[in-house]
Design a protein around this motif. Sequence first.
Motif, short mmCIF file in Angstrom:
data_model
loop_
_atom_site.label_atom_id
_atom_site.label_comp_id
_atom_site.label_asym_id
_atom_site.label_seq_id
_atom_site.Cartn_x
_atom_site.Cartn_y
_atom_site.Cartn_z
N ALA A 5 46.91 34.90 41.93
CA ALA A 5 46.48 36.04 42.73
C ALA A 5 47.70 36.83 43.18
O ALA A 5 48.72 36.26 43.53
N ASP A 6 47.59 38.15 43.16
CA ASP A 6 48.70 38.99 43.59
C ASP A 6 48.47 39.58 44.98
O ASP A 6 49.21 40.43 45.43
N SER A 7 47.42 39.12 45.63
CA SER A 7 47.16 39.51 47.01
C SER A 7 46.33 38.41 47.66
O SER A 7 45.90 37.47 46.99
N SER A 8 46.08 38.54 48.96
CA SER A 8 45.28 37.52 49.64
C SER A 8 43.82 37.59 49.24
O SER A 8 43.08 36.64 49.43
N ASP A 9 43.39 38.71 48.66
CA ASP A 9 42.02 38.83 48.16
C ASP A 9 42.00 38.38 46.71
O ASP A 9 42.41 39.11 45.81
N ALA A 10 41.56 37.17 46.48
CA ALA A 10 41.56 36.59 45.13
C ALA A 10 40.21 36.72 44.44
O ALA A 10 39.94 36.01 43.47
N THR A 11 39.38 37.65 44.88
CA THR A 11 38.05 37.79 44.29
C THR A 11 38.12 37.99 42.78
O THR A 11 37.37 37.36 42.03
N GLY A 12 39.00 38.84 42.31
CA GLY A 12 39.13 39.07 40.87
C GLY A 12 39.52 37.82 40.12
O GLY A 12 38.98 37.52 39.05
N LEU A 13 40.44 37.08 40.67
CA LEU A 13 40.87 35.83 40.05
C LEU A 13 39.73 34.81 40.02
O LEU A 13 39.54 34.11 39.03
N LEU A 14 38.97 34.75 41.10
CA LEU A 14 37.88 33.77 41.21
C LEU A 14 36.65 34.14 40.38
O LEU A 14 35.82 33.28 40.10
N THR A 15 36.53 35.40 39.99
CA THR A 15 35.38 35.83 39.19
C THR A 15 35.79 36.14 37.75
O THR A 15 35.46 35.39 36.85
N SER A 16 36.54 37.18 37.54
CA SER A 16 37.00 37.53 36.19
C SER A 16 37.91 36.45 35.62
O SER A 16 37.85 36.13 34.43
N GLY A 17 38.74 35.87 36.46
CA GLY A 17 39.63 34.79 36.03
C GLY A 17 38.86 33.58 35.57
O GLY A 17 39.27 32.88 34.64
N ALA A 18 37.73 33.32 36.20
CA ALA A 18 36.88 32.19 35.79
C ALA A 18 36.37 32.40 34.36
O ALA A 18 36.32 31.46 33.57
N THR A 19 36.03 33.62 34.04
CA THR A 19 35.54 33.94 32.69
C THR A 19 36.59 33.61 31.64
O THR A 19 36.27 33.05 30.59
N VAL A 20 37.84 33.93 31.92
CA VAL A 20 38.93 33.64 31.00
C VAL A 20 39.04 32.13 30.76
O VAL A 20 39.41 31.69 29.67
N LEU A 21 38.67 31.34 31.76
CA LEU A 21 38.73 29.88 31.65
C LEU A 21 37.45 29.27 31.08
O LEU A 21 37.31 28.06 31.01
N GLY A 22 36.51 30.13 30.67
CA GLY A 22 35.25 29.63 30.11
C GLY A 22 34.24 29.21 31.16
O GLY A 22 33.34 28.41 30.89
N LEU A 23 34.38 29.76 32.35
CA LEU A 23 33.47 29.45 33.44
C LEU A 23 32.66 30.67 33.85
O LEU A 23 33.10 31.80 33.65
N THR A 24 31.52 30.42 34.43
CA THR A 24 30.72 31.48 35.03
C THR A 24 30.76 31.29 36.53
O THR A 24 30.46 30.21 37.03
N ALA A 25 31.14 32.34 37.24
CA ALA A 25 31.16 32.33 38.71
C ALA A 25 29.97 33.14 39.19
O ALA A 25 29.89 34.34 38.94
N THR A 26 29.04 32.48 39.86
CA THR A 26 27.83 33.14 40.34
C THR A 26 27.87 33.24 41.86
O THR A 26 27.98 32.22 42.54
N PRO A 27 27.78 34.46 42.40
CA PRO A 27 27.74 34.58 43.86
C PRO A 27 26.46 33.93 44.40
O PRO A 27 25.38 34.10 43.81
N ILE A 28 26.59 33.17 45.48
CA ILE A 28 25.43 32.57 46.13
C ILE A 28 25.49 32.88 47.62
O ILE A 28 26.54 33.28 48.13
N GLU A 29 24.38 32.69 48.29
CA GLU A 29 24.33 32.92 49.73
C GLU A 29 25.17 31.88 50.46
O GLU A 29 25.24 30.72 50.04
#
Length: 105
Positions: A5-29
Amino acid sequence: SSGYADSSDATGLLTSGATVLGLTATPIEANEASIRQALVGGKPVIASVSSGVFGAGSYIVISDIDARGMLIINDPTSEERSSRHWSFEEICADTDTVWAYESAA
């Protein structure tokens, strides 16, 4: 990209980055029912926590539920917080955004 992550907001890393690793990140409540459903379904959860005991702008991994119904977490900023188990109420009170992860295959 460095893979970090290049900032304290790692949302991109946790979502798009997961895709690069072969994972699906699904937002939940950010509530007990949604987190419980994900964990019981074998999906680890990452929560963005922004206040309270975890401090501002942090992320924790919620990996399981123990025999007493408490959450097992990994807080990368605190061995002490990682070593204890937490109630759903404690975690949900400080949580902003939650993602459940599973293999994209």
